[in-house]
Scaffold this motif. Structure first.
Motif, short mmCIF file in Angstrom:
data_model
loop_
_atom_site.label_atom_id
_atom_site.label_comp_id
_atom_site.label_asym_id
_atom_site.label_seq_id
_atom_site.Cartn_x
_atom_site.Cartn_y
_atom_site.Cartn_z
N HIS A 72 -3.69 11.88 23.60
CA HIS A 72 -3.63 12.59 24.88
C HIS A 72 -2.51 13.62 24.99
O HIS A 72 -2.30 14.18 26.07
CB HIS A 72 -3.49 11.57 26.02
CG HIS A 72 -4.54 10.52 26.02
ND1 HIS A 72 -5.86 10.78 26.31
CD2 HIS A 72 -4.48 9.18 25.74
CE1 HIS A 72 -6.57 9.66 26.23
NE2 HIS A 72 -5.75 8.69 25.88
N GLY A 73 -1.77 13.83 23.92
CA GLY A 73 -0.68 14.81 23.97
C GLY A 73 0.39 14.43 24.97
O GLY A 73 0.80 13.27 25.03
N ASP A 74 0.82 15.39 25.78
CA ASP A 74 1.87 15.16 26.76
C ASP A 74 1.33 14.77 28.14
O ASP A 74 2.09 14.68 29.10
CB ASP A 74 2.74 16.41 26.91
CG ASP A 74 3.57 16.69 25.67
OD1 ASP A 74 3.92 15.71 24.98
OD2 ASP A 74 3.84 17.87 25.39
N ALA A 75 0.02 14.54 28.24
CA ALA A 75 -0.58 14.18 29.53
C ALA A 75 0.02 12.87 30.04
O ALA A 75 0.39 11.98 29.27
CB ALA A 75 -2.09 14.02 29.38
N VAL A 76 0.12 12.77 31.37
CA VAL A 76 0.66 11.55 31.97
C VAL A 76 -0.47 10.59 32.35
O VAL A 76 -0.24 9.43 32.65
CB VAL A 76 1.55 11.88 33.19
CG1 VAL A 76 0.70 12.37 34.36
CG2 VAL A 76 2.39 10.68 33.60
N ARG A 77 -1.70 11.09 32.31
CA ARG A 77 -2.86 10.25 32.61
C ARG A 77 -3.94 10.46 31.55
O ARG A 77 -4.09 11.55 31.01
CB ARG A 77 -3.44 10.57 33.99
CG ARG A 77 -2.53 10.23 35.15
CD ARG A 77 -3.23 10.47 36.49
NE ARG A 77 -2.33 10.29 37.61
CZ ARG A 77 -2.06 9.12 38.19
NH1 ARG A 77 -2.64 8.02 37.74
NH2 ARG A 77 -1.23 9.05 39.21
N SER A 78 -4.70 9.40 31.31
CA SER A 78 -5.85 9.51 30.42
C SER A 78 -6.97 10.21 31.19
O SER A 78 -6.89 10.36 32.41
CB SER A 78 -6.29 8.11 29.97
OG SER A 78 -6.67 7.34 31.09
N PRO A 79 -8.04 10.61 30.50
CA PRO A 79 -9.14 11.28 31.21
C PRO A 79 -9.73 10.46 32.36
O PRO A 79 -10.24 11.02 33.33
CB PRO A 79 -10.18 11.49 30.11
CG PRO A 79 -9.35 11.62 28.86
CD PRO A 79 -8.23 10.64 29.05
N ASP A 80 -9.64 9.13 32.28
CA ASP A 80 -10.16 8.30 33.38
C ASP A 80 -9.13 8.06 34.48
O ASP A 80 -9.36 7.29 35.42
CB ASP A 80 -10.71 6.98 32.85
CG ASP A 80 -9.64 6.10 32.21
OD1 ASP A 80 -8.47 6.53 32.12
OD2 ASP A 80 -9.98 4.98 31.77
N GLY A 81 -7.95 8.70 34.38
CA GLY A 81 -6.94 8.62 35.43
C GLY A 81 -5.90 7.53 35.26
O GLY A 81 -5.01 7.38 36.10
N ARG A 82 -5.97 6.79 34.18
CA ARG A 82 -5.01 5.70 33.96
C ARG A 82 -3.66 6.25 33.53
O ARG A 82 -3.57 7.12 32.66
CB ARG A 82 -5.54 4.75 32.88
CG ARG A 82 -4.75 3.47 32.75
CD ARG A 82 -5.42 2.55 31.74
NE ARG A 82 -4.80 1.24 31.76
CZ ARG A 82 -4.71 0.46 30.69
NH1 ARG A 82 -5.20 0.86 29.54
NH2 ARG A 82 -4.14 -0.71 30.78
N LEU A 83 -2.60 5.76 34.15
CA LEU A 83 -1.26 6.21 33.81
C LEU A 83 -0.92 5.90 32.35
O LEU A 83 -1.30 4.86 31.81
CB LEU A 83 -0.21 5.54 34.70
CG LEU A 83 0.05 6.17 36.06
CD1 LEU A 83 0.93 5.25 36.90
CD2 LEU A 83 0.70 7.54 35.92
#
Length: 198
Positions: A72-83
């Motif tokens: 997920h790179g630097d994202a703070v959430r997965s595509p389904d919105g999980r932290l």
């Protein structure tokens, strides 16, 4: 060649990961140093076990962080919105639970192993709590969240809850159930970090 404290700890971590009992005399001989030097460098057996388990824990935590970045790179959430923190903590718990070396240690020396792993002044738990605090802080900042409780308190609660499930077979004669652990930890963390989403 000089054998450093780090060399001894790495050797201990390798033995623990392989499910081999730590025999300090044998380890000193394997490393080519005297028992006196060995003990001066690392202390007693529980001290060395703590240092080896801390190294294993640090590496497991880092692999979980790296796996998130790869997915997920630097994202703070997965595509389904999980932290991010929830995903990383679950990955960490699953790897610890799946470690043959950890299972063998806990089966062979439950009292010593649990004392070393869960001592709030020991080598393992405080460092793991600090790692959770850092992760919670990063996620709260990146996602614009305002925690309802202090992050050290949340981290301590999460680590203790995780321990109670990871070692439930020894602590409470209960089957280890990681799915229940994930549900409870996720509920606790989301309630503290994302109260508006409840």
């Amino acid at each position: 060649m000089t054998v450093s404290t780090d060399d001894i700890v790495r050797h201990a971590a390798r033995l623990l990961a392989a499910g081999t009992r730590l025999d300090l005399g044998r380890m000193a001989a394997e490393l080519g140093i005297s028992r006196t030097t060995f003990f001066r460098r690392v202390g007693n057996r529980e001290d060395l076990m703590g240092a080896g388990l801390r190294l294993m824990s640090d590496r497991t935590w880092q692999r979980a962080l790296d796996a998130w970045r790869a997915a997920h790179g630097d994202a703070v959430r997965s595509p389904d919105g999980r932290l991010r923190c929830l995903w990383i903590m679950e990955r960490y718990r699953r790897e610890v639970a799946g470690s043959d070396g950890m299972r063998k240690l806990i089966e062979a020396e439950p009292g010593v192993a649990l004392r070393v792993l869960t001592d709030p002044r020991g080598a393992v738990q405080p460092v793991l709590v600090d790692a959770h605090v850092e992760l919670f802080r990063a996620d709260a900042a990146a996602a614009g969240l305002t925690p309802l409780v202090g992050l050290p308190d949340l981290a301590f609660a999460v680590v203790r809850l995780g321990e109670s499930f990871l070692y439930s077979d020894v602590l409470a004669a209960r089957t280890v159930d990681l799915a229940v652990a994930t549900t409870l930890v996720d509920t606790l963390v989301r309630g503290a970090l994302e109260p508006a989403a409840r």
